[in-house]
Design an enzyme around this catalytic site. Sequence first.
Site, PDB file in Angstrom:
ATOM      1  N   HIS A  81      -1.059   0.007   5.838  1.00 18.84           N
ATOM      2  CA  HIS A  81      -1.993   1.155   7.122  1.00 18.84           C
ATOM      3  C   HIS A  81      -0.350   2.131   7.344  1.00 18.84           C
ATOM      4  CE1 HIS A  81      -5.034  -1.529   8.323  1.00 18.84           C
ATOM      5  NE2 HIS A  81      -4.507  -2.149   7.252  1.00 18.84           N
ATOM      6  N   TYR A 110      -9.716   8.302  19.666  1.00 22.42           N
ATOM      7  CA  TYR A 110     -11.058   7.893  18.720  1.00 22.42           C
ATOM      8  C   TYR A 110     -10.664   6.341  18.586  1.00 22.42           C
ATOM      9  CZ  TYR A 110     -11.034  12.678  17.054  1.00 22.42           C
ATOM     10  OH  TYR A 110     -11.721  13.955  17.173  1.00 22.42           O
ATOM     11  N   TYR A 130     -10.962  -9.911  10.488  1.00 21.75           N
ATOM     12  CA  TYR A 130     -11.257 -10.290   9.292  1.00 21.75           C
ATOM     13  C   TYR A 130     -11.884 -11.945   9.596  1.00 21.75           C
ATOM     14  CZ  TYR A 130      -9.752  -5.863   6.591  1.00 21.75           C
ATOM     15  OH  TYR A 130     -10.114  -4.547   6.472  1.00 21.75           O
ATOM     16  N   GLN A 146       0.469  -1.463  -0.070  1.00 18.89           N
ATOM     17  CA  GLN A 146       0.076   0.469  -0.074  1.00 18.89           C
ATOM     18  C   GLN A 146       0.968   0.863  -0.208  1.00 18.89           C
ATOM     19  OE1 GLN A 146      -2.583  -0.398   3.398  1.00 18.89           O
ATOM     20  NE2 GLN A 146      -3.326  -2.773   2.771  1.00 18.89           N
ATOM     21  N   GLU A 152     -14.990   5.178   9.517  1.00 17.68           N
ATOM     22  CA  GLU A 152     -15.297   6.413  10.259  1.00 17.68           C
ATOM     23  C   GLU A 152     -15.004   7.436   9.161  1.00 17.68           C
ATOM     24  OE1 GLU A 152     -14.767   3.247  15.000  1.00 17.68           O
ATOM     25  OE2 GLU A 152     -13.859   6.223  14.140  1.00 17.68           O
TER      26      GLU A 152
END
Length: 369
Positions: free
Chosen positions: A152, A254, A265, A87, A244
């Site tokens: 991430h 948060y 998962y 990613q 979110e």
Amino acid sequence: MPLSRRRFLTTGLTTGLAAPLVFKARPAHAALALTPMIRGLDTPFALAFLPDGALLISERNSGVLHVATDGRKTALSGVPEAVTNGQGGYMDLVVARDFAQSRTVWMTYSKRLAGGGTGTALGAGRLSPDGTEFSEFRLLFEMAESGSGSRHFGSRVVEAGDGTLFLCIGDRGEDARAQDLGSHHGKILRLTRDGQPAPGNPFLNRAGALPEIWSYGHRNPQGMAMAPDGQLWAVEHGAKGGDEVNRIEKGVNYGWPVISYGVHYSGRKIGEGTAREGMAQPEHFWDPSMAPSGMMIYSGKLWPEWRGQVFIGSLKFDYISRLSGANLTEAAQIKSGETRRVRDVREAPDGSIWFLSEGRDTAYRMLPG
């Protein structure tokens, strides 16, 4: 001058399309004219508008493109080396508000760190007058500790009204670190233009806390935007469910991975459930996950009825979510064959809405139909 469909058609970038596609949002609230503007992109991640009507587009696996008003694409020289794995790669782009004087462009990318792993980094370059290179590129910030995997990275950046920069970083697949104030994993940071901790940050003087941190307990924010009133918003990936939208406040936790509206998962429960005292609730969440990326708060310039509404791309279900209301809800899904893996959504200076389809390797412009 703004980019025009005619100019792009004559360059061959939109070969075979003589008119915009017209479709309706789902549910149908307005007809929209959708025009492919730039084709043949390589895993596009972000786009940014320049004052002269040209564009910058980051291609996650390749680098940064300058797209002139006549459609000519030039790969910028002078960009830093990124680790283009998983990613990671070349990610967000932001043109400074004082670009006319400074010619500053900020960019985020995944960088090899001293420990051998990779982490999110923020740098700044001066764009040359001909749009061919970054000169004087400077590394402003990099994560203190590397991540072991290739996921991430988060990696959106926003310039605030006071000139400070907000940078979001994902948990790098190491979820417990999102609660650790001694780690950059799973945080939103507030930095000066030089990449230093900004004055007024909530943890500047707390022992063991990193002074750049503005908020924490995030999983993987991939969209961030500033509302006209100066309020910062972010959207982040949950696990299986629990994506979110959050109103980002100074020093707030948060919740990830202690609370979540999703599950792992594997189906295993995450943390303690959906709520805990001292941890913020999202303004909106999706279950099942829609895999959000890119976020824009609309000015209302061409669609006055959409003023202040939030637009977020979906990588999983191939649409643009339009959210509105004091209790933020999804008012519509803008969906067509062209909204495949929407990676970024931006408002152009003329009020048109542009988005990047990673699935189509194309940049599109949306106008009232």
